[in-house]
Each structure stands twice: as C-alpha cells, then as structure tokens.
Design a protein around this motif. Structure first.
Motif, mmCIF file in Angstrom:
data_model
loop_
_atom_site.group_PDB
_atom_site.id
_atom_site.type_symbol
_atom_site.label_atom_id
_atom_site.label_comp_id
_atom_site.label_asym_id
_atom_site.label_seq_id
_atom_site.Cartn_x
_atom_site.Cartn_y
_atom_site.Cartn_z
ATOM 1 N N MET A 1 47.960 -38.234 24.375
ATOM 2 C CA MET A 1 46.153 -38.006 24.422
ATOM 3 C C MET A 1 45.657 -37.316 22.782
ATOM 4 S SD MET A 1 45.919 -40.227 27.096
ATOM 5 C CE MET A 1 43.793 -39.821 27.389
ATOM 6 N N ALA A 2 46.254 -36.485 22.704
ATOM 7 C CA ALA A 2 45.610 -36.036 21.601
ATOM 8 C C ALA A 2 45.547 -36.495 20.150
ATOM 9 C CB ALA A 2 46.221 -34.613 20.977
ATOM 10 N N ALA A 3 46.840 -37.722 20.040
ATOM 11 C CA ALA A 3 46.497 -38.806 19.185
ATOM 12 C C ALA A 3 45.371 -39.460 19.403
ATOM 13 C CB ALA A 3 47.909 -39.221 19.487
ATOM 14 N N VAL A 4 45.271 -40.203 20.280
ATOM 15 C CA VAL A 4 44.199 -40.840 20.890
ATOM 16 C C VAL A 4 42.723 -40.121 20.681
ATOM 17 C CG1 VAL A 4 42.525 -42.299 22.573
ATOM 18 C CG2 VAL A 4 45.181 -42.345 22.586
ATOM 19 N N LEU A 5 42.662 -39.131 21.186
ATOM 20 C CA LEU A 5 41.580 -38.462 20.633
ATOM 21 C C LEU A 5 41.367 -39.074 19.289
ATOM 22 C CD1 LEU A 5 41.108 -35.819 23.992
ATOM 23 C CD2 LEU A 5 39.830 -38.203 23.569
ATOM 24 N N LEU B 1 37.627 -50.808 12.674
ATOM 25 C CA LEU B 1 39.162 -50.164 12.312
ATOM 26 C C LEU B 1 38.235 -49.691 11.123
ATOM 27 C CD1 LEU B 1 41.422 -52.903 12.440
ATOM 28 C CD2 LEU B 1 41.901 -50.525 12.654
ATOM 29 N N LEU B 2 37.345 -50.068 10.322
ATOM 30 C CA LEU B 2 36.899 -50.038 9.548
ATOM 31 C C LEU B 2 35.342 -49.330 9.203
ATOM 32 C CD1 LEU B 2 36.656 -53.581 7.920
ATOM 33 C CD2 LEU B 2 37.927 -51.836 7.242
ATOM 34 N N ALA B 3 34.807 -49.380 10.216
ATOM 35 C CA ALA B 3 33.898 -48.128 10.542
ATOM 36 C C ALA B 3 33.809 -47.150 10.767
ATOM 37 C CB ALA B 3 32.782 -49.106 11.880
ATOM 38 N N ASP B 4 34.695 -47.023 12.053
ATOM 39 C CA ASP B 4 35.260 -45.641 12.418
ATOM 40 C C ASP B 4 36.566 -44.837 12.093
ATOM 41 O OD1 ASP B 4 33.028 -45.981 13.971
ATOM 42 O OD2 ASP B 4 34.382 -47.333 15.892
ATOM 43 N N GLY B 5 37.442 -45.634 11.522
ATOM 44 C CA GLY B 5 38.336 -45.489 10.737
ATOM 45 C C GLY B 5 38.192 -44.059 9.874
ATOM 46 N N SER B 6 39.110 -42.658 9.710
ATOM 47 C CA SER B 6 39.553 -41.374 9.092
ATOM 48 C C SER B 6 40.432 -41.576 8.685
ATOM 49 C CB SER B 6 38.497 -40.566 9.488
ATOM 50 O OG SER B 6 38.724 -39.731 8.941
ATOM 51 N N ALA C 1 46.293 -40.046 10.306
ATOM 52 C CA ALA C 1 47.538 -39.437 9.550
ATOM 53 C C ALA C 1 47.706 -38.416 10.413
ATOM 54 C CB ALA C 1 47.392 -38.987 8.114
ATOM 55 N N ARG C 2 46.730 -37.810 10.896
ATOM 56 C CA ARG C 2 48.072 -36.250 12.039
ATOM 57 C C ARG C 2 47.701 -37.445 13.251
ATOM 58 N NH1 ARG C 2 50.925 -32.678 13.476
ATOM 59 N NH2 ARG C 2 49.451 -32.237 15.616
ATOM 60 N N ALA C 3 47.247 -38.192 13.334
ATOM 61 C CA ALA C 3 47.620 -38.863 14.706
ATOM 62 C C ALA C 3 48.893 -39.629 14.721
ATOM 63 C CB ALA C 3 46.395 -39.515 15.439
ATOM 64 N N LEU D 1 50.030 -49.104 26.935
ATOM 65 C CA LEU D 1 49.121 -49.643 26.799
ATOM 66 C C LEU D 1 48.376 -48.193 25.433
ATOM 67 C CD1 LEU D 1 47.370 -51.230 29.575
ATOM 68 C CD2 LEU D 1 48.735 -52.295 27.838
ATOM 69 N N LEU D 2 48.159 -46.698 26.163
ATOM 70 C CA LEU D 2 47.668 -46.198 24.995
ATOM 71 C C LEU D 2 48.692 -46.136 23.605
ATOM 72 C CD1 LEU D 2 46.397 -43.388 28.267
ATOM 73 C CD2 LEU D 2 44.861 -44.989 25.763
ATOM 74 N N CYS D 3 49.334 -45.917 24.352
ATOM 75 C CA CYS D 3 50.344 -46.167 22.590
ATOM 76 C C CYS D 3 50.153 -47.532 21.760
ATOM 77 C CB CYS D 3 52.042 -45.095 23.567
ATOM 78 S SG CYS D 3 53.068 -44.845 21.746
ATOM 79 N N GLY D 4 50.265 -47.842 22.225
ATOM 80 C CA GLY D 4 50.469 -49.840 21.536
ATOM 81 C C GLY D 4 49.098 -49.809 20.925
ATOM 82 N N TRP D 5 48.393 -49.108 21.624
ATOM 83 C CA TRP D 5 46.870 -48.850 20.757
ATOM 84 C C TRP D 5 46.625 -48.024 19.901
ATOM 85 C CZ3 TRP D 5 43.066 -45.531 19.617
ATOM 86 C CH2 TRP D 5 41.415 -46.024 19.431
ATOM 87 N N ALA D 6 46.867 -46.488 20.530
ATOM 88 C CA ALA D 6 47.259 -45.872 19.032
ATOM 89 C C ALA D 6 48.275 -45.931 18.085
ATOM 90 C CB ALA D 6 47.384 -44.437 19.252
ATOM 91 N N SER D 7 49.553 -46.437 18.200
ATOM 92 C CA SER D 7 50.309 -46.940 17.567
ATOM 93 C C SER D 7 49.673 -47.981 16.653
ATOM 94 C CB SER D 7 51.636 -47.480 17.329
ATOM 95 O OG SER D 7 52.217 -46.782 18.716
ATOM 96 N N LEU D 8 49.395 -49.064 16.138
ATOM 97 C CA LEU D 8 48.099 -49.994 16.284
ATOM 98 C C LEU D 8 47.084 -49.880 15.150
ATOM 99 C CD1 LEU D 8 48.318 -53.166 15.026
ATOM 100 C CD2 LEU D 8 46.367 -53.383 16.963
ATOM 101 N N VAL D 9 46.997 -48.642 15.511
ATOM 102 C CA VAL D 9 45.396 -48.303 14.168
ATOM 103 C C VAL D 9 46.373 -47.319 13.874
ATOM 104 C CG1 VAL D 9 43.924 -46.336 14.556
ATOM 105 C CG2 VAL D 9 43.946 -48.106 16.239
ATOM 106 N N VAL D 10 47.464 -46.304 13.888
ATOM 107 C CA VAL D 10 47.537 -45.487 12.833
ATOM 108 C C VAL D 10 48.437 -46.831 12.308
ATOM 109 C CG1 VAL D 10 47.658 -43.673 14.309
ATOM 110 C CG2 VAL D 10 49.409 -44.666 13.664
ATOM 111 N N MET D 11 49.719 -47.453 12.283
ATOM 112 C CA MET D 11 49.891 -48.041 11.348
ATOM 113 C C MET D 11 49.402 -49.417 10.314
ATOM 114 S SD MET D 11 52.956 -47.563 11.688
ATOM 115 C CE MET D 11 53.877 -48.932 10.629
ATOM 116 N N LEU D 12 47.952 -49.523 11.036
ATOM 117 C CA LEU D 12 46.894 -50.034 10.096
ATOM 118 C C LEU D 12 45.992 -49.233 9.099
ATOM 119 C CD1 LEU D 12 45.471 -52.293 12.533
ATOM 120 C CD2 LEU D 12 46.784 -52.964 10.201
ATOM 121 N N LEU D 13 46.816 -48.381 9.101
ATOM 122 C CA LEU D 13 46.140 -47.413 8.068
ATOM 123 C C LEU D 13 45.950 -46.789 6.508
ATOM 124 C CD1 LEU D 13 44.931 -44.621 7.259
ATOM 125 C CD2 LEU D 13 47.275 -43.143 7.380
#
Length: 352
Positions: free
Chosen positions: A99-103, A139-144, A149-151, A174-186
């Motif tokens: 949950m910390a990674a998601v936030l 991804l493009l508007a909100d990604g940092s 990297a911390r997530a 589902l939450l882990c799948g969502w967060a994992s996809l985000v960070v792998m697209l870094l």
C-alpha cells in the motif's frame, strides 16, 4: 496483444508484467533498426518526416499499457478496499509495503513511506476517490521517475510474497499487478514524457508544411525543421530522442553533417545504396560496434527468431511507411509474447 495479456494475468492472480514489456520493447527495437537502416538524406522534409515516425514508434506501446492499467483497476471493488483498511494495522508487513508503494505512485506530495494510519486515512476518507485515482492515473501526465523508483524498491522487498499469490487475496493481487506494471514501465515513462513534446513539435512542423502554398513549401520545410531542432537539441544530449530504440546506442547516427540539418548527405548516408537497389548496405567501419542483443534478467542474450536477422535492404519500407512498421512491430510482439499459462516467474523486479 501484450498489454491485454498483462491485464488478464493480473485479474487471474498472476503478476508477470516484465516478460510482456520486454517483448514489446524488442518489437520496438526491431522496427527501429529498420528505420535506422533507412535514414533519410539531407533534405529537411525527409528528415522531419523520418523523425516524426521514429518518435511515434517509441510512443506507440504506451496507450495499450494505459488501457491495461485502467482494466486492472476496474476490477477492484469498493467494498474490498473498505474492508482492507478497517481495524488495526495488518500483521503482514508485506501488505503495508504494498500500500505504501501504491501511494508513492498515486500521490505527488508523497515524501516518505506511508504509515498504515496514512493509508487508512487516504482510503477511508474517500474510497471512491481513491479507486478513481487508480483508474485515471496517467503514465505520462502523472508518472514521476523518483516516486516510481521508490515504489519499485518496495515491491522488490515483498516479491517473495507476491509470487505465491499475495497471501491468496484477490484485491491485493490486483493492487500488486497494477503497481508492478507501472514500475516496470518506468523506462518508457521517463523518456516518453520528453518524447511527447518533441512529437508535438514534429507534427506541428509537418502541418505547417502541408498548409504552405506550393511556391513556399521549401521555405516552410526549412523553417519547420529549424524549429524542431530547437526541441531535439535543447538538452544538449545528442540523439536522446532515439533512446527507446536500444540498438541505436550501438549504431552510427542517422546523419553527421551538423545539428542544423546539414546541406549534404552524411558519411553513413553516402554509403547507403539508392532506394530500390538490391545491393546490401555497406558494413560498418572497422572499430565500430555492432548492434547488441537484448540482455535478459539472467544475464544471457538470446535472439529470438525474427529478431536476430535483419531483412534485406530492398525489402524494408522507407520514409513515409510508419503504418507498415507499426504493423511489423505488432506482428513481432504478438508472435513472441508468451501465453497466459507461462511458467516464467521472475525472482525480482529490478532484474526484469
């Protein structure tokens, strides 16, 4: 097909985004090499069209992965979210880290790992708003890159818990799948945010050329290319806008006759046969580096059939054939993407 497969795997409690992302990146590499083998001569109009197609190619995978993220979040139920944060802190440290990674991903103001009380406050105060943020996160508007990297680090710490299925919880998977996809697209997000501005300027330049009267086309073309170069050269980093085509790092630049667009073909262009010729491209000069294969997480460098051999020069599409190369990239991706029953399980996120 890679992005929908990532979503389908996540909703079936399998978190394996890195394998699919790698195959998409290989397809971009393959199509990008075709462009590098067919770079334009010194004409500004050819160069601006070529550059627009190359940048569009690198941005092409992102909308599909954006839809996959929205699809994963769309399977999360409000009642499950409310139930997750009710009561005291969970005994499992993995849940708190997840949950910390998601936030870290969702909240721009995040400066440290969220405590469980902060997670409860975020979700309980506006559960619908929290779910809406998951669905609409861009991804493009909100990604940092810093926050992602911390997530990623937090997800690496709990990967031993993710692989067996996140404790059997459908919501947490589902939450882990969502967060994992985000960070792998870094890597795609980091450079994609820069490419969006360049692509906008390239499209505007092409539009100005198309609107110019016949006798002013040449002058409009030169002016448009000059404006584009202000964007492409602003960072002082040569050829940064080819960064998502990994073989470009080991190839000669498309042209070397000056940052201003040049008035004569580059040395590498002179060595290229005329369009339609059956002669092969001239080999690289002695001492130059050949394109390298893509390294996988285990350090090996496999070359899949269809990616290991370059097609002959006369079979490659030239400038102005972006749709053909997009189809080629899609075909390469779909032909090599593993099935949803893939048994490959990564040992950590960073290695993927």
């Amino acid at each position: 097909t890679a992005a929908p497969q990532v979503k389908n795997l996540a909703v079936n409690c399998v978190v394996l985004p890195a394998v699919h992302i790698e195959y998409v990146r290989r397809a971009v590499d393959f199509a990008g090499e075709c462009y590098l083998d067919n770079h334009p001569d010194a004409h500004s109009g050819d160069r601006i069209r070529w550059a627009e197609e190359v940048v569009a190619l690198q941005l092409a995978p992102l909308p599909a992965f954006q839809d996959a993220l929205k699809g994963i979040a769309g399977n999360i139920q409000l009642d499950d979210l409310r139930h997750l944060v009710e009561g005291p802190s969970p005994t499992s440290g993995e849940v708190r880290r997840l949950m910390a990674a998601v936030l870290w991903i969702l909240k721009p103001e995040t400066k440290c790992d969220a405590s469980w009380s902060a997670v409860q406050s975020e979700v309980q105060n506006d559960t619908e708003g929290f779910l809406r943020k998951l669905c609409n996160w861009d991804l493009l508007a909100d990604g940092s890159s810093v926050r992602l990297a911390r997530a990623q680090t937090l997800l690496q710490e709990i990967w031993h818990w993710v692989v067996p299925g996140c404790g059997g919880s459908f919501l947490l998977t589902l939450l882990c799948g969502w967060a994992s996809l985000v960070v792998m697209l870094l890597p795609l997000v980091d450079l994609g945010q820069r490419l969006v501005g360049a692509h906008r300027e390239l499209k505007n330049g092409l539009a100005r050329i198309q609107r110019a009267p016949g006798q002013q086309v040449e002058a409009a073309t030169i002016k448009a290319w000059t404006s584009v170069l202000f964007v492409l050269d602003a960072s002082g980093e040569p050829w940064w806008w080819l960064g998502l085509i990994r073989p470009a790092a080991h190839r000669d630049p498309p042209w070397t006759d000056g940052a201003d667009g040049g008035v004569a073909p580059s040395a590498s262009t002179k060595a290229k046969p005329q369009q339609g010729s059956t002669d092969k491209l001239q080999p690289l000069q002695k001492g130059s580096r050949q394109p390298s294969s893509v390294a996988l997480s285990d350090g090996s460098s496999p070359r899949h059939e269809g990616l290991s051999q370059s097609p002959s020069h006369n079979a490659l599409p030239g400038v102005g054939s972006h749709q053909n190369l997009q189809s080629l990239a899609a075909a390469e991706t779909s032909s090599h993407v593993p099935s949803e029953q893939s048994s490959v399980v990564p040992t950590n996120l960073e290695g993927q």
